[in-house]
Design a protein around this motif. Structure first.
Motif, PDB file in Angstrom:
ATOM      1  N   GLY A  18       0.753  -1.256   0.024  1.00 47.32           N
ATOM      2  CA  GLY A  18      -0.201   0.279   0.237  1.00 47.32           C
ATOM      3  C   GLY A  18       1.186   1.326  -0.087  1.00 47.32           C
ATOM      4  N   SER A  19       0.278   2.406  -0.208  1.00 49.20           N
ATOM      5  CA  SER A  19       1.208   3.753   0.221  1.00 49.20           C
ATOM      6  C   SER A  19       0.248   4.869   0.784  1.00 49.20           C
ATOM      7  CB  SER A  19       1.083   4.134  -0.839  1.00 49.20           C
ATOM      8  OG  SER A  19      -0.116   4.637  -1.799  1.00 49.20           O
ATOM      9  N   ASP A  20       0.590   5.267   1.291  1.00 52.68           N
ATOM     10  CA  ASP A  20       0.103   6.331   1.950  1.00 52.68           C
ATOM     11  C   ASP A  20      -0.484   6.520   3.020  1.00 52.68           C
ATOM     12  OD1 ASP A  20       0.851   8.481  -0.028  1.00 52.68           O
ATOM     13  OD2 ASP A  20      -0.883   8.206  -0.427  1.00 52.68           O
ATOM     14  N   GLY A  21       0.031   5.259   3.913  1.00 49.03           N
ATOM     15  CA  GLY A  21      -0.110   4.547   5.612  1.00 49.03           C
ATOM     16  C   GLY A  21      -1.840   3.870   4.371  1.00 49.03           C
ATOM     17  N   ARG A  22      -2.270   3.791   3.392  1.00 48.19           N
ATOM     18  CA  ARG A  22      -3.411   2.841   3.091  1.00 48.19           C
ATOM     19  C   ARG A  22      -3.113   1.296   2.681  1.00 48.19           C
ATOM     20  NH1 ARG A  22      -5.485   8.184   1.541  1.00 48.19           N
ATOM     21  NH2 ARG A  22      -7.305   8.389   3.077  1.00 48.19           N
ATOM     22  N   GLY A  23      -3.665   0.522   2.841  1.00 51.37           N
ATOM     23  CA  GLY A  23      -3.256  -0.826   2.047  1.00 51.37           C
ATOM     24  C   GLY A  23      -4.037  -0.341   0.228  1.00 51.37           C
ATOM     25  N   ARG A  24      -2.964  -1.772   0.289  1.00 49.01           N
ATOM     26  CA  ARG A  24      -4.275  -1.363  -1.799  1.00 49.01           C
ATOM     27  C   ARG A  24      -5.662  -1.524  -1.923  1.00 49.01           C
ATOM     28  NH1 ARG A  24      -2.295  -5.136  -5.858  1.00 49.01           N
ATOM     29  NH2 ARG A  24      -3.249  -6.993  -3.641  1.00 49.01           N
ATOM     30  N   TYR A  25      -6.027  -2.329  -1.593  1.00 49.98           N
ATOM     31  CA  TYR A  25      -7.592  -2.374  -1.326  1.00 49.98           C
ATOM     32  C   TYR A  25      -8.314  -0.872  -1.123  1.00 49.98           C
ATOM     33  CZ  TYR A  25     -12.105  -3.457  -0.990  1.00 49.98           C
ATOM     34  OH  TYR A  25     -13.458  -3.416  -1.456  1.00 49.98           O
ATOM     35  N   GLU A  26      -8.010  -0.290   0.299  1.00 51.17           N
ATOM     36  CA  GLU A  26      -8.050   0.750   0.920  1.00 51.17           C
ATOM     37  C   GLU A  26      -7.786   2.052  -0.469  1.00 51.17           C
ATOM     38  OE1 GLU A  26      -6.758   2.262   4.179  1.00 51.17           O
ATOM     39  OE2 GLU A  26      -8.191   3.872   4.461  1.00 51.17           O
ATOM     40  N   ARG A  31     -10.449   5.788  -5.195  1.00 50.07           N
ATOM     41  CA  ARG A  31      -9.618   5.927  -6.572  1.00 50.07           C
ATOM     42  C   ARG A  31     -10.893   5.649  -7.099  1.00 50.07           C
ATOM     43  NH1 ARG A  31      -8.097   3.377 -11.578  1.00 50.07           N
ATOM     44  NH2 ARG A  31      -7.603   1.203 -10.253  1.00 50.07           N
ATOM     45  N   ARG A  32     -12.206   4.597  -6.735  1.00 51.81           N
ATOM     46  CA  ARG A  32     -12.984   3.761  -7.722  1.00 51.81           C
ATOM     47  C   ARG A  32     -14.194   4.583  -6.432  1.00 51.81           C
ATOM     48  NH1 ARG A  32     -11.122  -1.818  -9.798  1.00 51.81           N
ATOM     49  NH2 ARG A  32     -13.295  -1.915 -11.752  1.00 51.81           N
ATOM     50  N   ILE A  33     -13.987   5.286  -5.846  1.00 55.02           N
ATOM     51  CA  ILE A  33     -15.501   5.450  -5.308  1.00 55.02           C
ATOM     52  C   ILE A  33     -17.001   5.470  -6.084  1.00 55.02           C
ATOM     53  CG2 ILE A  33     -14.912   7.877  -5.507  1.00 55.02           C
ATOM     54  CD1 ILE A  33     -15.547   5.450  -2.098  1.00 55.02           C
ATOM     55  N   GLY A  34     -16.862   6.140  -7.078  1.00 57.06           N
ATOM     56  CA  GLY A  34     -17.515   6.346  -8.589  1.00 57.06           C
ATOM     57  C   GLY A  34     -18.705   5.435  -8.506  1.00 57.06           C
ATOM     58  N   GLU A  35     -18.254   3.947  -8.603  1.00 61.21           N
ATOM     59  CA  GLU A  35     -18.542   2.633  -8.875  1.00 61.21           C
ATOM     60  C   GLU A  35     -19.891   2.466  -7.406  1.00 61.21           C
ATOM     61  OE1 GLU A  35     -15.952  -0.636 -10.099  1.00 61.21           O
ATOM     62  OE2 GLU A  35     -14.088   0.809 -10.751  1.00 61.21           O
ATOM     63  N   PHE A  36     -19.748   3.220  -6.590  1.00 62.17           N
ATOM     64  CA  PHE A  36     -20.088   2.524  -5.366  1.00 62.17           C
ATOM     65  C   PHE A  36     -21.746   3.897  -5.957  1.00 62.17           C
ATOM     66  CE2 PHE A  36     -16.338   1.022  -3.417  1.00 62.17           C
ATOM     67  CZ  PHE A  36     -16.952  -0.249  -2.680  1.00 62.17           C
ATOM     68  N   ASP A  37     -21.699   4.192  -6.702  1.00 65.54           N
ATOM     69  CA  ASP A  37     -22.839   5.747  -6.734  1.00 65.54           C
ATOM     70  C   ASP A  37     -24.648   4.957  -6.579  1.00 65.54           C
ATOM     71  OD1 ASP A  37     -21.071   7.343  -6.743  1.00 65.54           O
ATOM     72  OD2 ASP A  37     -21.064   8.222  -8.774  1.00 65.54           O
ATOM     73  N   LEU A  55     -13.999  -4.974  -6.805  1.00 59.97           N
ATOM     74  CA  LEU A  55     -13.121  -4.189  -6.569  1.00 59.97           C
ATOM     75  C   LEU A  55     -11.775  -5.373  -5.523  1.00 59.97           C
ATOM     76  CD1 LEU A  55     -13.955  -0.162  -5.690  1.00 59.97           C
ATOM     77  CD2 LEU A  55     -13.579  -1.746  -7.618  1.00 59.97           C
ATOM     78  N   ALA A  56     -12.102  -5.656  -5.616  1.00 59.77           N
ATOM     79  CA  ALA A  56     -11.559  -6.829  -4.445  1.00 59.77           C
ATOM     80  C   ALA A  56     -10.461  -8.111  -4.755  1.00 59.77           C
ATOM     81  CB  ALA A  56     -12.045  -7.404  -2.658  1.00 59.77           C
ATOM     82  N   THR A  57     -10.881  -8.499  -6.109  1.00 57.30           N
ATOM     83  CA  THR A  57     -10.752  -9.493  -6.982  1.00 57.30           C
ATOM     84  C   THR A  57     -10.244  -8.711  -7.977  1.00 57.30           C
ATOM     85  OG1 THR A  57     -13.491 -10.002  -7.367  1.00 57.30           O
ATOM     86  CG2 THR A  57     -12.566 -10.839  -5.982  1.00 57.30           C
ATOM     87  N   GLU A  58     -10.533  -8.062  -8.206  1.00 55.97           N
ATOM     88  CA  GLU A  58      -9.798  -7.273  -9.371  1.00 55.97           C
ATOM     89  C   GLU A  58      -8.811  -6.630  -9.764  1.00 55.97           C
ATOM     90  OE1 GLU A  58     -12.940  -3.980 -11.239  1.00 55.97           O
ATOM     91  OE2 GLU A  58     -14.150  -6.227 -12.070  1.00 55.97           O
ATOM     92  N   LEU A  59      -7.985  -6.442  -8.152  1.00 57.48           N
ATOM     93  CA  LEU A  59      -6.438  -6.067  -8.073  1.00 57.48           C
ATOM     94  C   LEU A  59      -5.697  -6.843  -8.010  1.00 57.48           C
ATOM     95  CD1 LEU A  59      -6.663  -4.286  -4.242  1.00 57.48           C
ATOM     96  CD2 LEU A  59      -5.982  -2.941  -6.411  1.00 57.48           C
ATOM     97  N   ALA A 164     -16.142  -1.584   3.000  1.00 54.29           N
ATOM     98  CA  ALA A 164     -15.788  -2.191   1.484  1.00 54.29           C
ATOM     99  C   ALA A 164     -15.227  -3.412   1.999  1.00 54.29           C
ATOM    100  CB  ALA A 164     -15.475  -1.147   0.526  1.00 54.29           C
ATOM    101  N   ARG A 165     -13.677  -2.853   3.230  1.00 47.92           N
ATOM    102  CA  ARG A 165     -13.242  -3.825   3.392  1.00 47.92           C
ATOM    103  C   ARG A 165     -14.773  -5.105   4.261  1.00 47.92           C
ATOM    104  NH1 ARG A 165      -7.924  -5.420   5.019  1.00 47.92           N
ATOM    105  NH2 ARG A 165      -7.100  -3.813   4.099  1.00 47.92           N
TER     106      ARG A 165
END
Length: 194
Positions: A18-26, A31-37, A55-59, A164-165
């Motif tokens: 992950g980066s910026d103190g976040r895991g990859r999934y978070e 990044r794809r928050i719009g997909e939950f609209d 989203l978890a399985t597409e990583l 989501a997690r």
């Protein structure tokens, strides 16, 4: 012999990469928050959980990992009643009717699933020109309980990543509970007692 895991979360890889103190999934959820609209504020948690699962399985590699026999796994809202359903494709050996005798093969050199380092793979283009392949698949379609799914967030300003997690944790647990016994039986390569 312990039952194999069918599904699990790769928390360590997620944190380490992950980066910026976040895991990859978070980070992927944000990044794809719009997909939950279309899920915001829904009284049923199904559509939100299905999007979180996707989203978890597409990583790559996935935040959700699965047994080498599992080819694909989706979770979706049932168009029939809005419940959560899964569709999982599992690599299998040939059915007993085809292993009882080789007469049907007529000396054509039929091949089962190729394996590379224990992983079930697709025959290469070269393999396909040399011999016929018959790869058996099991298609599992089943309902999943909704009891432990988190409520759907009301909007993108809520704690979407935690919800989501949690949804992915619950779906992973339910799928593992549903399919681990089947995977264990397939791995024994011994027919079950009648």
């Amino acid at each position: 012999m312990p039952e194999p895991r069918a599904f699990w979360l790769d928390e360590q890889f997620d944190r380490e990469h992950g980066s910026d103190g976040r895991g990859r999934y978070e980070a992927e959820v944000l990044r794809r928050i719009g997909e939950f609209d279309e899920t915001w504020g829904d009284f049923a948690p199904v559509a939100f959980a299905a999007t979180a699962w996707r989203l978890a399985t597409e990583l790559s590699p996935g935040f959700v990992r699965w047994h080498r026999r599992i080819i694909s796994a989706t979770c979706a809202r049932s168009p029939w009643d809005g419940s959560m359903i899964c569709a999982v494709t599992v690599a299998s050996r040939w059915p007993a009717e085809l292993t009882w005798t080789k007469q049907w093969q007529r000396d054509r050199g039929w091949r089962d699933w190729p394996q590379l380092f224990g992983q079930f793979t697709t025959p290469t283009e070269q393999d396909q020109t040399r011999s016929p392949h018959l790869r058996a698949l099991l298609q599992v379609e089943a309902p999943l309980p909704l009891d432990d799914l988190p409520p759907t967030p009301t909007g993108p300003d809520d704690d979407v990543t935690t919800a989501a997690r949690r949804a992915v944790v619950v779906l992973t647990r339910e799928l593992n509970e549903l399919l681990a016994p089947m995977i264990g039986q397939l791995d024994t390569e011994v027919p079950a007692d009648s």
